[in-house]
Design an enzyme around this catalytic site. Structure first.
Site, PDB file in Angstrom:
ATOM      1  N   ASP A 146       4.411  24.190 -24.680  1.00  0.00           N
ATOM      2  CA  ASP A 146       5.411  23.971 -25.725  1.00  0.00           C
ATOM      3  C   ASP A 146       4.958  22.785 -26.570  1.00  0.00           C
ATOM      4  O   ASP A 146       5.373  21.648 -26.328  1.00  0.00           O
ATOM      5  CB  ASP A 146       6.789  23.712 -25.117  1.00  0.00           C
ATOM      6  CG  ASP A 146       7.899  23.848 -26.134  1.00  0.00           C
ATOM      7  OD1 ASP A 146       7.747  23.299 -27.247  1.00  0.00           O
ATOM      8  OD2 ASP A 146       8.919  24.510 -25.840  1.00  0.00           O
ATOM      9  N   THR A 175       9.743  31.679 -27.598  1.00  0.00           N
ATOM     10  CA  THR A 175       9.713  30.716 -28.699  1.00  0.00           C
ATOM     11  C   THR A 175      10.601  31.186 -29.852  1.00  0.00           C
ATOM     12  O   THR A 175      10.893  32.373 -29.980  1.00  0.00           O
ATOM     13  CB  THR A 175       8.282  30.558 -29.245  1.00  0.00           C
ATOM     14  OG1 THR A 175       7.921  31.763 -29.934  1.00  0.00           O
ATOM     15  CG2 THR A 175       7.290  30.298 -28.128  1.00  0.00           C
ATOM     16  N   ARG A 208      10.973  36.960 -30.334  1.00  0.00           N
ATOM     17  CA  ARG A 208      10.978  37.551 -31.666  1.00  0.00           C
ATOM     18  C   ARG A 208       9.754  38.446 -31.808  1.00  0.00           C
ATOM     19  O   ARG A 208       8.656  38.098 -31.385  1.00  0.00           O
ATOM     20  CB  ARG A 208      10.980  36.466 -32.749  1.00  0.00           C
ATOM     21  CG  ARG A 208      12.301  35.704 -32.857  1.00  0.00           C
ATOM     22  CD  ARG A 208      13.404  36.607 -33.405  1.00  0.00           C
ATOM     23  NE  ARG A 208      14.670  35.912 -33.587  1.00  0.00           N
ATOM     24  CZ  ARG A 208      15.669  35.941 -32.704  1.00  0.00           C
ATOM     25  NH1 ARG A 208      15.513  36.593 -31.557  1.00  0.00           N
ATOM     26  NH2 ARG A 208      16.820  35.323 -32.963  1.00  0.00           N
ATOM     27  N   ASP A 232      10.562  43.652 -25.591  1.00  0.00           N
ATOM     28  CA  ASP A 232      11.968  43.866 -25.939  1.00  0.00           C
ATOM     29  C   ASP A 232      12.170  43.720 -27.437  1.00  0.00           C
ATOM     30  O   ASP A 232      13.197  44.150 -27.961  1.00  0.00           O
ATOM     31  CB  ASP A 232      12.858  42.862 -25.198  1.00  0.00           C
ATOM     32  CG  ASP A 232      14.323  43.018 -25.557  1.00  0.00           C
ATOM     33  OD1 ASP A 232      14.855  44.135 -25.362  1.00  0.00           O
ATOM     34  OD2 ASP A 232      14.933  42.050 -26.041  1.00  0.00           O
ATOM     35  N   GLU A 237      11.736  45.333 -36.896  1.00  0.00           N
ATOM     36  CA  GLU A 237      13.018  45.896 -36.443  1.00  0.00           C
ATOM     37  C   GLU A 237      13.982  46.031 -37.630  1.00  0.00           C
ATOM     38  O   GLU A 237      14.014  45.166 -38.499  1.00  0.00           O
ATOM     39  CB  GLU A 237      13.654  44.972 -35.397  1.00  0.00           C
ATOM     40  CG  GLU A 237      12.955  44.910 -34.080  1.00  0.00           C
ATOM     41  CD  GLU A 237      13.655  43.945 -33.114  1.00  0.00           C
ATOM     42  OE1 GLU A 237      14.858  43.664 -33.301  1.00  0.00           O
ATOM     43  OE2 GLU A 237      12.994  43.452 -32.189  1.00  0.00           O
ATOM     44  N   HIS A 254      15.563  45.352 -28.119  1.00  0.00           N
ATOM     45  CA  HIS A 254      16.047  43.989 -28.395  1.00  0.00           C
ATOM     46  C   HIS A 254      17.397  43.743 -27.718  1.00  0.00           C
ATOM     47  O   HIS A 254      18.369  43.334 -28.352  1.00  0.00           O
ATOM     48  CB  HIS A 254      16.154  43.759 -29.906  1.00  0.00           C
ATOM     49  CG  HIS A 254      16.201  42.302 -30.284  1.00  0.00           C
ATOM     50  ND1 HIS A 254      15.842  41.843 -31.525  1.00  0.00           N
ATOM     51  CD2 HIS A 254      16.575  41.194 -29.588  1.00  0.00           C
ATOM     52  CE1 HIS A 254      15.996  40.533 -31.589  1.00  0.00           C
ATOM     53  NE2 HIS A 254      16.444  40.110 -30.417  1.00  0.00           N
ATOM     54  N   GLY A 257      18.936  39.811 -24.109  1.00  0.00           N
ATOM     55  CA  GLY A 257      20.036  38.855 -23.995  1.00  0.00           C
ATOM     56  C   GLY A 257      21.418  39.473 -23.968  1.00  0.00           C
ATOM     57  O   GLY A 257      22.417  38.762 -24.073  1.00  0.00           O
ATOM     58  N   TYR A 258      21.492  40.786 -23.775  1.00  0.00           N
ATOM     59  CA  TYR A 258      22.750  41.511 -23.969  1.00  0.00           C
ATOM     60  C   TYR A 258      23.626  41.641 -22.732  1.00  0.00           C
ATOM     61  O   TYR A 258      24.207  42.695 -22.490  1.00  0.00           O
ATOM     62  CB  TYR A 258      22.450  42.905 -24.512  1.00  0.00           C
ATOM     63  CG  TYR A 258      22.489  43.012 -26.018  1.00  0.00           C
ATOM     64  CD1 TYR A 258      22.102  41.948 -26.816  1.00  0.00           C
ATOM     65  CD2 TYR A 258      22.888  44.179 -26.654  1.00  0.00           C
ATOM     66  CE1 TYR A 258      22.123  42.046 -28.193  1.00  0.00           C
ATOM     67  CE2 TYR A 258      22.916  44.286 -28.028  1.00  0.00           C
ATOM     68  CZ  TYR A 258      22.534  43.218 -28.794  1.00  0.00           C
ATOM     69  OH  TYR A 258      22.562  43.315 -30.161  1.00  0.00           O
TER      70      TYR A 258
END
EC number: 1.1.1.290
Length: 378
Positions: A146, A175, A208, A232, A237, A254, A257-258
């Site tokens: 990082d 990131t 992303r 993912d 998109e 995507h 995080g759902y």
């Protein structure tokens, strides 16, 4: 006071109705006419918020129920005097659990132990830190990269990306997307990086789409590079490269995080921010919103090994349930967003109450985020 909320933000109607008149709208495309008399706009990552959307509109506050903000022109909002809040960390746990579900599936399929692998984590924010903690709780070696945090002097043993590429068996990206500047992440995983990965490495992108050069990745896979891939997120998109989807091991729309918890955190965080913005500060306890989980409790006998952990993880969430539907509809206009809009309820590991007769198993499960207790066998 009129508040527009994305129709796919759970609990948004009930919460924001405490503050004003609520209208639920689609996020892509957003009905621009609705903005003409709205005071606030609550979005997700599918809505591009910028001058072309909001110039001349009476919007005074924008909230995004997401951790990432690259879909929002924050500089323009500030210049226009429009309040803004995101929901940092809201879905971090969900993304970590997505990565685990994927790795445990690949480990079972390919017959390896995660303890034999080194995991390189690129991006050590809310997701990366949590992923590191859970992997290390299991005794799995991690390497961290990082550059912004390293340059700031943040705590952590940060390594170069080149070192991670050389040493990591698994490389996972978490990131933000920066298209330029000293910490540019656009095509961070370019053709050179992909070709330099260890033979048989696993590449994961759950941040992303454009962080990984999709064209370069497809080229390497078509040329026979020995590489397992979990994607993912995709460049372009809601469009995606259908040929690339056929080549990856796990492909999802995507949704890393759902989880219901993650979505609810996002909604409550922007609700609390907006209530503070208008001078009616309110707090919402997450557990007062969430329904009872499908599996209330389970009993685990003996120690926790990788096959047992895999069964527990996949009892809560098996990533394959999201891979298969995408493959069925890939390339059909509108279907990518439809999968996201109609996403089946998914819970986090904390929703599963595990009764263990082994104290070490209970302790480890708690460190991993499960709701575990030790009850000795009688």
């Amino acid at each position: 006071m009129k508040i527009l909320v994305d129709e796919n933000m759970p609990y948004a109607r009930d919460l924001f109705s405490r503050l004003g008149e609520v209208t639920a709208v689609p996020g892509r495309p957003i009905p621009v006419a609705q903005l003409a008399d709205a005071d606030a706009l609550m979005v997700r990552s599918v809505t591009k918020v910028n001058e072309s959307l909001l110039a001349g509109k009476p919007i005074k506050f924008v909230g995004t129920a997401t951790a990432g903000t690259d879909h929002v022109d924050e500089a323009w909002l500030k210049q226009a005097g429009i309040g803004f809040s995101a929901a940092p960390g809201c879905n971090a746990i969900a993304v970590v659990e997505y990565v685990f579900s994927s790795l445990l599936m690949l480990a079972e399929r390919d017959g390896f132990s995660l303890h034999e692998r080194t995991v390189g984590i690129v991006g050590v924010g809310n997701v990366g830190r949590r992923l590191q903690a859970r992997l290390e709780a299991l005794g799995i070696k991690t390497l961290l990269c990082d550059p912004p945090r390293a340059d700031r002097g943040d705590e952590g043993d940060f390594r170069s990306l080149d070192e991670l590429v050389q040493r990591a068996d698994i490389l996972t990206f978490h990131t933000p997307l920066f298209k330029d500047g000293p910490y540019k992440t656009l095509h961070l995983a370019d053709e050179k990086l992909i070709r330099s990965l260890k033979p048989g490495a696993i590449l994961i992108n759950a941040c992303r789409g454009a962080v990984v050069d999709n064209t370069a990745l497809l080229t390497c896979l078509n040329e026979g590079q020995k590489l397992s891939v979990v994607l993912d997120v995709w460049e372009g998109e809601p469009e995606l490269n259908v040929e690339l989807l056929t080549k990856v091991d796990i492909g999802t729309p995507h949704i890393a995080g759902y989880t219901l918890e993650g979505k609810a955190r996002g909604t409550t965080q922007v609700f609390e921010a907006y209530s503070k913005f208008i001078g009616h500060k309110q707090h919402v306890a997450l557990d007062t919103l969430l329904p009872a989980p499908e599996f209330g409790r389970i009993t685990l006998h003996g120690p926790l090994d990788q096959p047992t952990l895999k069964r527990l993880v996949h009892l809560v969430y098996d990533v394959r349930r999201d891979d298969a539907p995408l493959r069925k509809v890939a390339g059909i206009p509108g279907e990518f967003d439809k999968l996201r809009k109609n996403y089946l309820e998914r819970r986090e590991w904390s929703s599963l109450y595990v009764i263990c007769d082994d104290a070490s198993a209970a302790s480890l499960l708690c460190k991993l985020g499960f709701n575990a207790v030790h009850h000795p066998a009688r």
